[in-house]
Design an enzyme around this catalytic site. Structure first.
Site, PDB file in Angstrom:
ATOM      1  CB  ALA A  43      -0.935  -0.006   1.208  1.00  0.00           C
ATOM      2  CB  ILE A  66      -1.325  -0.773  -8.401  1.00  0.00           C
ATOM      3  CG1 ILE A  66      -1.007  -0.555  -9.886  1.00  0.00           C
ATOM      4  CG2 ILE A  66      -2.731  -1.327  -8.224  1.00  0.00           C
ATOM      5  CD1 ILE A  66      -0.913  -1.822 -10.708  1.00  0.00           C
ATOM      6  N   GLY A  67      -0.980  -0.058  -5.274  1.00  0.00           N
ATOM      7  CA  GLY A  67      -1.470  -0.175  -3.907  1.00  0.00           C
ATOM      8  C   GLY A  67      -1.779   1.181  -3.299  1.00  0.00           C
ATOM      9  CE1 TYR A 102       6.494  -8.469 -11.218  1.00  0.00           C
ATOM     10  CE2 TYR A 102       6.153  -8.564 -13.593  1.00  0.00           C
ATOM     11  CZ  TYR A 102       5.759  -8.119 -12.340  1.00  0.00           C
ATOM     12  OH  TYR A 102       4.642  -7.333 -12.211  1.00  0.00           O
TER      13      TYR A 102
END
Length: 190
Positions: free
Chosen positions: A17, A21-22, A157
């Site tokens: 977060a 994006i978080g 990844y």
């Protein structure tokens, strides 16, 4: 598909977060009235973000935790229930990437990436599914466009995001089979 509460009535856990994006998800959810439990490893960044969101009227708690550690992550569900009154949506966003040739990246770094990107999603999803089986809710996992097509220089990844896709798809099927009122979504940003 289960009927989900409107966002202003939700308690959400968001991992990863403190950036990307978080962080964007946390800010938008707070703006729309959701109560939040923010999770990341960086305690200072979490405190700063929580203070910013609280100053705008949001109800926010935070937890400095490593998503690869299931017991640390269980504390996020506990905070959501005990301090904010429940759990409705869990967003598994924490992730890291490594750029380089597969053969030149240390096995230690490759394992650490998988611990965060894959096992963090598994831990969060299974904790959330335990909590949501009774009253319903949503699990949202962050994959990637490389969940479907690997690319060079991001092999490990890509492999982790392929694994996230397979796990998410299988969890969705298992929960549907059980009639669990849980929506399971995989987001694949480019």
């Amino acid at each position: 598909m289960p009927k989900l509460k409107s966002i202003q009535h939700q308690v959400m856990v968001i991992t990863g977060a403190t950036s990307g994006i978080g962080l964007a998800t946390a800010k938008l959810a707070a703006q729309r009235g959701a109560k939040l439990v923010l999770v990341a490893r960086n305690e200072t960044a979490l405190q700063t973000i929580a203070d910013e969101l609280k100053s705008k009227g949001a109800q926010v708690r935070w937890l400095a935790a490593d998503v690869a550690d299931e017991e640390q992550l269980r504390r996020a569900a506990q905070i959501a229930k005990e301090e904010l009154g429940g759990l409705d949506t869990w967003v598994n966003n924490a992730g890291i990437s490594i750029f380089g040739y597969n053969e030149k990246i240390s096995r230690e770094d490759q394992r650490r990436l998988f611990e965060t990107n894959f096992w963090g999603v598994v831990n969060g999803s299974l904790i959330a599914s335990e909590e949501l089986r009774q009253h319903g809710g949503a699990i949202i996992n962050l994959g990637s466009e490389v969940s479907d097509a690997a690319i060079p220089l991001q092999g490990i990844y890509s492999a982790s995001k392929h694994a996230v896709k397979a796990f998410t798809d299988s969890l969705r099927m298992e929960l549907e089979h059980d009639g669990a009122p849980i929506s399971v979504t995989l987001i694949k940003p480019a």
